[in-house]
Design an enzyme around this catalytic site. Structure first.
Site, mmCIF file in Angstrom:
data_model
loop_
_atom_site.group_PDB
_atom_site.id
_atom_site.type_symbol
_atom_site.label_atom_id
_atom_site.label_comp_id
_atom_site.label_asym_id
_atom_site.label_seq_id
_atom_site.Cartn_x
_atom_site.Cartn_y
_atom_site.Cartn_z
ATOM 1 N N PRO A 16 0.832 -1.212 0.000
ATOM 2 C CG PRO A 16 -0.002 -1.041 2.170
ATOM 3 C CD PRO A 16 0.766 -1.950 1.266
ATOM 4 C CD GLN A 71 -2.260 -1.077 5.298
ATOM 5 O OE1 GLN A 71 -2.261 0.129 5.075
ATOM 6 N NE2 GLN A 71 -1.152 -1.761 5.512
ATOM 7 C CB CYS A 101 6.488 0.459 14.898
ATOM 8 S SG CYS A 101 7.494 -0.142 16.253
ATOM 9 C CG ASN A 202 7.629 -3.752 1.976
ATOM 10 O OD1 ASN A 202 7.421 -2.932 2.869
ATOM 11 N ND2 ASN A 202 7.652 -3.419 0.717
ATOM 12 N N GLY A 203 10.605 -3.912 1.101
ATOM 13 C CA GLY A 203 11.556 -2.816 1.285
ATOM 14 C C GLY A 203 12.565 -2.733 0.168
ATOM 15 C CG ASP A 204 15.182 0.001 -0.200
ATOM 16 O OD1 ASP A 204 14.282 0.840 -0.155
ATOM 17 O OD2 ASP A 204 16.321 0.166 0.276
ATOM 18 N N GLY A 226 6.436 -1.637 -3.285
ATOM 19 C CA GLY A 226 5.689 -0.383 -3.273
ATOM 20 C C GLY A 226 6.248 0.592 -4.286
ATOM 21 N NE ARG A 227 10.156 3.438 -1.301
ATOM 22 C CZ ARG A 227 11.390 3.521 -0.808
ATOM 23 N NH1 ARG A 227 12.043 4.659 -0.884
ATOM 24 N NH2 ARG A 227 11.972 2.474 -0.254
#
Ligand SMILES: Cc1cc2nc3c(=O)[nH]c(=O)nc-3n(C[C@H](O)[C@H](O)[C@H](O)COP(=O)(O)O)c2cc1C
Length: 382
Positions: A16, A71, A101, A202-204, A226-227
């Site tokens: 998202p 979500q 978090c 997830n991430g990068d 995502g990005r």
């Protein structure tokens, strides 16, 4: 892959991105292919229960936009449960809970016991949702508050006991924001903490190779992007091909410039269809420059598109841009290699030695690879 009672066509997920992962963008990605499950922007559970038009716009969908996860965000158990029922009735294939978090800074003072109190509360909220709906309930979290409070493994285990079908983990702490390196070992520790549910890393992820590295090094069951999807809508299709190429790492050729322009135009058409011409064009002002990031020089396009207000004006902007861009083309009509955008590299990957993008001449002087920028939005929330 199995996802609760769902079978997904791939283990690749759209993360998202509030303000961006709306129906038009999801349809664009699905038309290109490769994505297993898309997620809506974050939706406030209470707004959904209050039947606010904005909240319902966020969960607007259609058969081609399937399977879809909604979500939800909220902390009142009854509201989260009832909002999950609304999402289910609205056709959602699963409900994802935004956990950001779980540990507030103040919990550091109370230490482990305060954290466990929070975990129990969270697990109770999740249990209520899981009991209420038939569709899978999942949760999305970061690794923890900071490097000293990596609570994701404990949280994931508690949530698995509470009945979640999967967890999504952005491999950074909240303190990191979007800086620093995605911690693959941190994701691996979440994989090790759960018994049988899939963990989605997830991430990068900006290239198929980065997706493969995250899968290999963490043991996660899938990856969420995502990005990277915003920067490159072909990433799911290419990653799926790369994962299916049995170790050869073969990635389909990059789309042509004409295909990129076609997809961008399709995106605008869908924005206008879903949001109307005025709002759709206004929203597209911040989207178009992301498409243009891979066009090569695009200042002339960006300068004009930030004033976009109609479909007809878009055609004029495009026409003007195509003429302006000819100065950067070589004799064969392709973008000269020195104008090719530098490749993106994930924080956890080594920068490539020859830095030209596929399709550009690798003999050209190396360009410095870049990390993916963060689009505008209230990013301190995630
Ligand atoms: C502009 C923006 C909006 C975001 N919105 C959400 C959101 O609504 N819900 C959520 O759980 N995460 C949200 N995130 C976090 C992303 O889902 C994702 O975890 C993060 O961007 C890292 O993945 P990436 O490197 O593939 O983008 C957002 C991130 C950005 C940059």
């Amino acid at each position: 892959m199995r996802f609760g009672a769902l079978t997904l066509e791939s283990n690749l997920f759209l993360s998202p991105l509030a303000g961006y992962t709306n129906l038009p963008f999801r349809l664009v990605l699905r038309e290109i292919g490769g994505v297993g499950l898309c997620t809506t922007d974050l939706v406030n559970a209470r707004s959904l229960l209050e039947q606010r038009a904005k909240a319902f716009k966020l969960i607007e969908t259609r058969p081609a936009d399937s399977p879809l996860a909604v979500q939800l965000f909220g902390s009142v158990p009854e509201e989260m449960r009832d909002a999950a029922l609304v999402a289910e009735a609205h056709g959602a294939a699963s409900v994802d809970i935004n956990m950001g978090c779980p540990v507030r800074k103040v919990c550091n003072v109370g230490g482990g016991s305060a954290m466990m109190t929070e975990l129990n509360k969270t697990a109770a909220l999740v249990r209520g949702m899981v009991k209420a709906v038939k569709i899978p309930v999942t949760a999305k979290m970061r690794l923890g508050w900071d490097a000293d409070n990596l609570t994701a493994p404990d949280l994931a285990r508690a949530l698995e006991d509470a009945g979640v079908a999967a967890v999504f983990v952005h491999g950074r702490t909240r303190e990191q924001g979007f800086g620093g390196t995605v911690n693959l070992a941190g994701i691996r520790s979440v994989v090790a903490a759960v018994k049988s549910i899939p963990v989605i890393g997830n991430g990068d992820i900006v290239t198929p190779q980065a997706a493969r590295t995250m899968l290999d090094e963490t043991g996660c069951a899938g990856v969420s992007i995502g990005r990277g999807a915003f920067y490159n809508p072909w990433i799911f299709r290419h990653t799926l091909a790369c994962l299916q190429s049995e170790g050869s790492g073969q990635v389909p050729p990059e789309p042509s410039f004409a295909e990129r322009v076609r997809v961008m135009s399709r995106h605008l058409d869908l924005m206008i269809e879903v949001f109307g011409e005025e709002l759709g064009c206004r929203m597209f002002r911040k989207i178009a420059p992301w498409h243009a990031k891979r066009f090569g020089p695009s200042s002339e396009f960006n300068k004009r598109v930030v004033l976009l207000s109609s479909q007809a004006q878009f055609q004029e902007i495009l026409h003007h841009y195509l003429q302006w861009r000819t100065q950067f083309l070589d004799a064969s009509g392709e973008l000269s290699p020195r104008y090719c955008p530098p490749p993106m590299v994930a924080s956890f990957m080594q920068a490539p030695k020859t830095a030209a993008e596929p399709g550009c001449n690798a003999d050209e002087p190396a360009v410095v690879p870049r990390h993916i920028p963060v689009p505008r939005g209230p990013v301190e929330v995630w």
